[in-house]
Design an enzyme around this catalytic site. Structure first.
Site, short mmCIF file in Angstrom:
data_model
loop_
_atom_site.label_atom_id
_atom_site.label_comp_id
_atom_site.label_asym_id
_atom_site.label_seq_id
_atom_site.Cartn_x
_atom_site.Cartn_y
_atom_site.Cartn_z
N GLY A 98 59.65 63.06 56.30
CA GLY A 98 61.04 63.63 56.76
C GLY A 98 60.81 64.77 57.46
O GLY A 98 61.32 65.02 58.59
N ILE A 99 60.13 65.75 56.75
CA ILE A 99 59.74 66.92 57.54
C ILE A 99 58.81 66.95 58.72
O ILE A 99 59.11 67.31 59.79
CB ILE A 99 59.39 68.10 56.54
CG1 ILE A 99 60.68 68.54 55.58
CG2 ILE A 99 59.01 69.47 57.22
CD1 ILE A 99 60.43 69.63 54.30
N GLU A 139 57.97 64.53 60.45
CA GLU A 139 58.38 63.58 61.67
C GLU A 139 59.22 64.27 62.46
O GLU A 139 59.70 63.90 63.58
CB GLU A 139 58.67 61.97 61.10
CG GLU A 139 57.58 61.50 60.39
CD GLU A 139 58.13 60.24 59.63
OE1 GLU A 139 59.20 59.78 59.94
OE2 GLU A 139 57.50 59.87 58.69
N ASN A 140 60.24 65.07 61.84
CA ASN A 140 61.54 65.59 62.40
C ASN A 140 61.61 67.17 62.68
O ASN A 140 62.52 67.32 63.28
CB ASN A 140 62.60 65.09 61.64
CG ASN A 140 62.72 63.71 61.34
OD1 ASN A 140 63.06 62.90 62.48
ND2 ASN A 140 62.45 63.10 60.18
N HIS A 198 50.99 60.65 46.88
CA HIS A 198 51.35 60.30 48.25
C HIS A 198 50.40 59.41 48.82
O HIS A 198 50.07 59.18 50.04
CB HIS A 198 51.72 61.43 49.09
CG HIS A 198 52.78 62.26 48.67
ND1 HIS A 198 52.87 63.60 48.52
CD2 HIS A 198 54.22 61.81 48.12
CE1 HIS A 198 54.04 63.97 48.31
NE2 HIS A 198 54.76 63.00 47.80
N ARG A 236 59.61 72.41 44.28
CA ARG A 236 58.34 72.79 43.56
C ARG A 236 57.93 74.06 44.10
O ARG A 236 57.67 74.28 45.50
CB ARG A 236 57.24 71.72 43.54
CG ARG A 236 57.73 70.18 42.97
CD ARG A 236 56.79 69.13 43.09
NE ARG A 236 57.42 67.87 42.53
CZ ARG A 236 57.27 66.80 43.21
NH1 ARG A 236 56.41 66.67 44.26
NH2 ARG A 236 57.72 65.71 42.55
N HIS A 268 51.60 65.05 54.75
CA HIS A 268 52.88 64.43 54.54
C HIS A 268 53.99 65.30 53.87
O HIS A 268 53.80 65.97 52.89
CB HIS A 268 52.42 63.38 53.08
CG HIS A 268 53.61 62.68 52.73
ND1 HIS A 268 53.82 61.44 53.07
CD2 HIS A 268 54.50 62.97 51.85
CE1 HIS A 268 54.99 61.18 52.33
NE2 HIS A 268 55.56 61.93 51.56
N ASN A 279 60.41 50.51 43.51
CA ASN A 279 59.97 51.76 43.14
C ASN A 279 60.93 52.43 42.35
O ASN A 279 62.15 52.68 42.53
CB ASN A 279 59.81 52.69 44.43
CG ASN A 279 59.55 54.15 44.09
OD1 ASN A 279 59.30 54.50 43.01
ND2 ASN A 279 59.59 54.90 45.27
N GLY A 315 57.86 66.47 53.06
CA GLY A 315 59.13 65.99 52.68
C GLY A 315 59.54 66.86 51.47
O GLY A 315 59.24 67.91 51.41
N GLU A 351 54.93 53.53 53.67
CA GLU A 351 54.45 53.38 52.25
C GLU A 351 54.89 51.97 51.73
O GLU A 351 53.98 51.26 51.34
CB GLU A 351 54.89 54.25 51.43
CG GLU A 351 54.39 55.73 51.72
CD GLU A 351 55.17 56.97 50.69
OE1 GLU A 351 54.47 57.13 49.77
OE2 GLU A 351 56.12 57.28 51.24
N ARG A 358 55.48 50.18 43.36
CA ARG A 358 54.87 51.47 43.41
C ARG A 358 54.67 52.03 42.24
O ARG A 358 55.60 52.11 41.07
CB ARG A 358 55.61 52.57 44.09
CG ARG A 358 55.36 54.01 44.16
CD ARG A 358 56.31 55.07 44.59
NE ARG A 358 55.73 56.36 44.83
CZ ARG A 358 56.20 57.42 44.60
NH1 ARG A 358 57.74 57.49 44.16
NH2 ARG A 358 55.52 58.74 44.69
#
Length: 400
Positions: free
Chosen positions: A328-329, A331-332, A178, A238, A205, A7, A207, A382, A89
């Site tokens: 990341g967000i 899942e956690n 994504h 963003r 998704h 990637n 993160g 991924e 990727r």
């Protein structure tokens, strides 16, 4: 089969070495500060090493990675010959690529034509492909596109209500990103539902970059990101959805060029812009707990933006069988999941607070037993999608 997964970013390079048949990961790493001073972080067999080595270009970075994989303390294979294929990727495939493809001169040429749609990402992706072809001649290279999974969207979902000629002349439409994550998570969810047909799945998704997709029977019918990744949800830096009038007014008031405005929207907005503290939600959540009201506002805005898209996609799917959180967000951050799901009982989504607050690295259902629809937390993978597509395409070629 051993697949080297690459990637390539503008000044960084992520990699993995994986067997897609067993899902065994032999090594994972990151080259940072390419063109500046160079840092390699390499993980293997539960060990970690960090090397500070000059990497003037991506070529030196990839050469260093290959040396690290085959010699010295970080060695996991005997030689580059042990690598069977390289999976890349690729961020933007436009309408040209609706699936992963073998890298050929024609593919690279088409990707170059798409550079205006992804000026930061496509040049780096192409560079990674060309360098691997040079350093490992004869090895098959496969391009796996972020946009490919979303190419099943119907025209009424991907079109903007601009003059139609803007689409026919310039390809201005929603593409979505994504895609490898949305594909992996939605497919895992179908398995967890034990239902392959008539499935209505929403994937969040979440993160530093975030997007939501509506997946009907395994195919994407809508997604939140657009022509570029700045559209859709509020993200780390963003802005997400902002009215054109607000952008125009900001530009006139601040005397900004279009490039300066885009820099603000891409790099200085979102969680960072609202909180004034960080683009990392973990730090902002801590700030909220400490009483920082701008951090509270950022957290509320993040959850509210996701919730709006979830509601819209329940409508687009005519219902929902599973709402999935990943990244990341996703899942956690239990608090974000809680806020997104609050009040969605009428849509059949009832979160279990005990299950939601229990940490785990495994896929799990956090809905109450009585919930009509399921709420899943599914760690994304991924890299496996890239490795698996590479294996499939190379195997099909070898069997011809």
């Amino acid at each position: 089969m051993l697949v080297f997964i690459l990637n390539a970013g503008s000044s960084s390079l992520k990699y993995q070495l994986m067997n897609p048949l067993t899902k065994e990961v032999f090594a994972v790493g990151l080259c940072e500060r390419i063109g500046i001073d160079g840092v390699l972080k390499h993980e293997f067999n539960e060990n970690k090493i960090t090397l500070n080595v000059a990497m003037p270009t991506h070529k030196e970075a990839i050469e260093l990675v290959l040396r690290t994989l085959t010699s010295g303390e970080g060695k996991v294979i005997d030689s580059v010959d042990d690598i069977d294929a390289i999976g890349h990727r690729a961020v933007h495939g436009g309408e040209e690529f609706a699936s992963s493809v073998m890298v050929t001169p024609r593919v690279i040429e088409k990707m170059k034509e798409l550079i205006p749609l992804a000026p930061l990402h496509n040049p780096a992706n192409i560079m990674g492909m060309e360098i691997c072809q040079d350093l490992m001649p004869g090895k098959p290279n496969v391009a796996v596109f972020d946009t490919a999974f979303h190419q099943t969207m119907p025209d009424y979902a991907y079109m903007y209500a601009l003059p139609y000629e803007q689409y026919t002349k310039h390809g201005i439409r929603k593409y979505g990103f994504h895609g490898t994550s949305h594909f992996f998570v939605s497919n895992e969810a179908r398995g967890m539902l034990d239902k392959k047909h008539n499935t209505r799945i929403i994937v969040c998704h979440l993160g530093n970059g975030s997007s939501v997709s509506a997946v009907l029977n395994g195919k994407c019918i809508d997604t939140s990101m657009g022509l570029t990744p700045v559209q859709g949800l509020m993200m780390g830096t963003r802005a997400g959805d902002v009215g054109a009038g607000a952008i125009s007014y900001m530009m006139s008031q601040e005397k900004l060029t279009i490039d300066q405005a885009l820099d603000i929207m891409n790099k200085k907005s979102g969680i960072l812009g609202i909180s004034g503290k960080s683009s990392d939600l973990r730090e902002v959540l801590q700030g909220m707990q400490d009483g920082d009201d701008r951090c509270r506002l950022a957290v509320e805005m993040v959850a509210y933006n996701i919730k709006k898209y979830v509601g819209a996609y329940v409508a687009a799917l005519d219902g929902v069988d599973a709402l999935c959180f990943t990244g990341g967000i996703g899942e956690n951050a239990a608090l974000i999941r809680e806020k997104v799901c609050a009040g969605l009982d009428s849509m059949g989504l009832v979160i279990d607070p005990v299950k939601n607050n229990k940490r785990s690295s495994k896929p799990r259902d956090i809905a109450t037993n009585a919930s009509a629809s399921r709420i899943f937390v599914i760690p994304t993978n991924e890299e496996f999608v890239i490795a698996n597509d590479t294996y499939r395409i190379v195997s099909e070629l070898n069997n011809k």
